[in-house]
Design a protein around this motif. Structure first.
Motif, PDB file in Angstrom:
ATOM      1  N   ARG A 165      -5.187   4.540  -0.825  1.00 52.95           N
ATOM      2  CA  ARG A 165      -4.891   3.342  -1.618  1.00 52.95           C
ATOM      3  C   ARG A 165      -4.847   3.725  -3.084  1.00 52.95           C
ATOM      4  O   ARG A 165      -5.425   4.738  -3.509  1.00 52.95           O
ATOM      5  CB  ARG A 165      -5.921   2.240  -1.380  1.00 52.95           C
ATOM      6  CG  ARG A 165      -7.321   2.523  -1.892  1.00 52.95           C
ATOM      7  CD  ARG A 165      -8.227   1.331  -1.608  1.00 52.95           C
ATOM      8  NE  ARG A 165      -9.631   1.606  -1.916  1.00 52.95           N
ATOM      9  CZ  ARG A 165     -10.622   0.778  -1.612  1.00 52.95           C
ATOM     10  NH1 ARG A 165     -10.362  -0.371  -1.004  1.00 52.95           N
ATOM     11  NH2 ARG A 165     -11.871   1.093  -1.926  1.00 52.95           N
ATOM     12  N   ALA A 181       0.848  -1.187   0.000  1.00 54.19           N
ATOM     13  CA  ALA A 181       0.000   0.000   0.000  1.00 54.19           C
ATOM     14  C   ALA A 181       0.882   1.235   0.000  1.00 54.19           C
ATOM     15  O   ALA A 181       2.085   1.152   0.294  1.00 54.19           O
ATOM     16  CB  ALA A 181      -0.898   0.002   1.241  1.00 54.19           C
ATOM     17  N   SER A 211      -4.602  -1.534  -4.628  1.00 54.30           N
ATOM     18  CA  SER A 211      -3.678  -1.854  -3.536  1.00 54.30           C
ATOM     19  C   SER A 211      -4.477  -1.990  -2.260  1.00 54.30           C
ATOM     20  O   SER A 211      -5.681  -1.700  -2.219  1.00 54.30           O
ATOM     21  CB  SER A 211      -2.627  -0.753  -3.361  1.00 54.30           C
ATOM     22  OG  SER A 211      -3.170   0.370  -2.677  1.00 54.30           O
ATOM     23  N   ASP A 212      -3.806  -2.430  -1.211  1.00 56.24           N
ATOM     24  CA  ASP A 212      -4.416  -2.396   0.117  1.00 56.24           C
ATOM     25  C   ASP A 212      -4.517  -0.938   0.575  1.00 56.24           C
ATOM     26  O   ASP A 212      -3.901  -0.045   0.002  1.00 56.24           O
ATOM     27  CB  ASP A 212      -3.549  -3.165   1.121  1.00 56.24           C
ATOM     28  CG  ASP A 212      -3.390  -4.635   0.738  1.00 56.24           C
ATOM     29  OD1 ASP A 212      -4.258  -5.165   0.014  1.00 56.24           O
ATOM     30  OD2 ASP A 212      -2.388  -5.242   1.165  1.00 56.24           O
ATOM     31  N   TRP A 213      -5.301  -0.706   1.647  1.00 56.50           N
ATOM     32  CA  TRP A 213      -5.311   0.608   2.267  1.00 56.50           C
ATOM     33  C   TRP A 213      -4.003   0.822   3.017  1.00 56.50           C
ATOM     34  O   TRP A 213      -3.426  -0.104   3.576  1.00 56.50           O
ATOM     35  CB  TRP A 213      -6.463   0.734   3.262  1.00 56.50           C
ATOM     36  CG  TRP A 213      -7.810   0.894   2.630  1.00 56.50           C
ATOM     37  CD1 TRP A 213      -8.782  -0.055   2.514  1.00 56.50           C
ATOM     38  CD2 TRP A 213      -8.331   2.085   2.031  1.00 56.50           C
ATOM     39  NE1 TRP A 213      -9.876   0.466   1.871  1.00 56.50           N
ATOM     40  CE2 TRP A 213      -9.636   1.775   1.577  1.00 56.50           C
ATOM     41  CE3 TRP A 213      -7.827   3.370   1.840  1.00 56.50           C
ATOM     42  CZ2 TRP A 213     -10.442   2.714   0.940  1.00 56.50           C
ATOM     43  CZ3 TRP A 213      -8.631   4.310   1.213  1.00 56.50           C
ATOM     44  CH2 TRP A 213      -9.920   3.991   0.762  1.00 56.50           C
TER      45      TRP A 213
END
Length: 439
Positions: free
Chosen positions: A208, A136, A218-220
């Motif tokens: 993100r 992230a 993406s992830d946070w």
């Protein structure tokens, strides 16, 4: 006046991974359990392998950075990669790109506008491995080091390799819940929040990356937080020169080019990039009164005279600001409108050329300012022999960089302590309580 997109600086050569804090304010209705990433998007990205992240501190005057990834084995050094257009204060190194990372080191060099080195390459540092960085963006805003969070936050981060678009979700933390406020669409490195955060409390934001279609990519990020407190005994109303940022690419989320950083009296930053004096006047009730300052620093006019607004109109707006302050028992302290350097503005920024007689309107504004009960002349020292912004003080011809911001902050500090000792002391005590108790 905001420094749109040549992005993110870095420099002075010390790699430290850290979890950033920052966040926003407001009102809304969506309750989100603390610690979750729930918010705007309907899709969630898969949890993927972490990358190694390298970081450094911003270097004064750097517009971009060169970064080398090297491998040292058996007394020999091999350059694995060299990047010379890095506009952030760090890089994500994807897993597998330079494997094995255990034997990799990195070095950074600050570059000026033309790509010329400002300093030597930093001493090689090991690439950090095994720290399980999330897949992230990594937050870079320095809100936790500021006396007060700015009224208009700018969120910044180190993107994952190749990511160009992002979204920022903003919440207000209330008890055990995060109340969703809004989502900002963002580019590669940062985004300016145009929502003023006037309600006291703690705010949270996460970032993100997203695809061109807006799907999560993406992830946070880890959460960033900041706290809004009121009242603030001393505040500063202005445009981007008050808001912060400098050297074209470093945003106001960093301390380096915020003049408030060099004022030991805590000052609430009410600056908003791009403001004219009319804009400042229009937002007085909304943005100033919630913080009930005893003393209000007012610096504006550069966006007026450079865009063809007559000095007489600027003075009318500043006069109206003075009268609003008096009506609310606020002492206004006016700073002279700083100079500009038109040739640099034209050469380096997408900024329209000022009218040929810009200096006449600037001087008209500053003549009025210096007749006020409380005023500070910062323009004279920032000017060269021709009345333009000293070349050594600016990268883009419009915004003072480190030396200019440091001079403004130190000059304001000395003036406040000489003329408003009680308010200065109260500001210091209030900021200390806010930092250590959250009150």
């Amino acid at each position: 006046m905001r420094r749109d997109r040549l992005r993110r600086c870095a420099g002075a050569l010390l790699a430290v991974l850290f979890v950033c804090t920052a966040a926003p304010a407001g009102a809304a209705v969506k309750q989100v359990a603390r610690g979750t990433a729930a918010a705007p998007a309907a899709h969630t990205a898969p949890q993927t392998a972490a990358a190694a992240v390298i970081r450094w501190q911003p270097y004064p005057g750097a517009v971009r950075y060169a970064v080398r990834i090297l491998r040292v084995q058996g007394g020999e050094t091999t350059v694995l990669a060299e990047m010379n257009r890095v506009y952030t204060t760090g890089l994500h190194l994807p897993q597998g790109a330079y494997a094995p990372l255990e034997s990799a080191v990195w070095s950074v060099q600050p570059l000026d506008y033309h790509g010329a080195p400002l300093d030597a390459w930093s001493a090689p540092q090991p690439v950090p491995v095994g720290l399980h960085e999330p897949d992230a963006p990594v937050l870079t805003a320095q809100f936790d080091e500021m006396a007060y969070a700015p009224l208009y936050p700018v969120y910044s981060w180190i993107p994952r390799a190749g990511d160009r678009q992002h979204e920022v979700a903003v919440y207000r933390r209330t008890g055990g819940d995060d109340v969703y406020l809004h989502t900002l669409e963002a580019g590669e490195y940062d985004v300016y929040d145009d929502m003023p955060f006037t309600t006291p409390g703690q705010y949270v934001y996460r970032v993100r990356s997203v695809t061109a279609e807006g799907r999560p990519h993406s992830d946070w990020s880890a959460e960033g937080t900041f706290r809004v407190v009121a009242p603030t005994p001393v505040a500063a109303l202005g445009d981007s020169i008050t808001h912060g940022g400098g050297a074209i690419t470093l945003p106001p989320s960093y301390l380096l080019y915020d003049w408030e950083s060099y004022c030991t009296v805590p000052v609430k930053n009410l600056g908003h990039s791009g403001d004219t004096t009319a804009d400042m006047l229009a937002r007085f009730e909304r943005d100033v009164l919630p913080f009930a300052p005893r003393v209000l620093i007012i610096m504006g006019g550069v966006n007026d005279y450079r865009s063809g607004i007559y000095g007489a109109e600027s003075v009318r707006n500043l006069t109206a600001l003075r009268e609003k302050c008096r009506a609310h028992d606020i002492i206004p302290v006016f700073l002279t409108a700083p100079p500009i350097r038109p040739a640099l503005m034209a050469a380096r920024m997408d900024i329209m050329a000022p009218p040929a007689d810009w200096w006449e309107h600037r001087d008209y504004i500053n003549s009025w300012i210096m007749q006020q009960a409380y005023s500070i002349d910062i323009a004279t020292v920032l000017s060269d022999a021709n009345g333009e912004l000293e070349a050594a003080y600016t990268t883009d011809g419009l915004h003072p960089d480190l030396m200019g911001k440091k001079y403004i902050g130190e000059t304001v500090d000395a003036y406040l302590r000489a003329h408003f000792a009680y308010a200065a002391g109260e500001a210091a005590r209030r900021a200390y309580r806010a930092r250590h108790t959250g009150e």
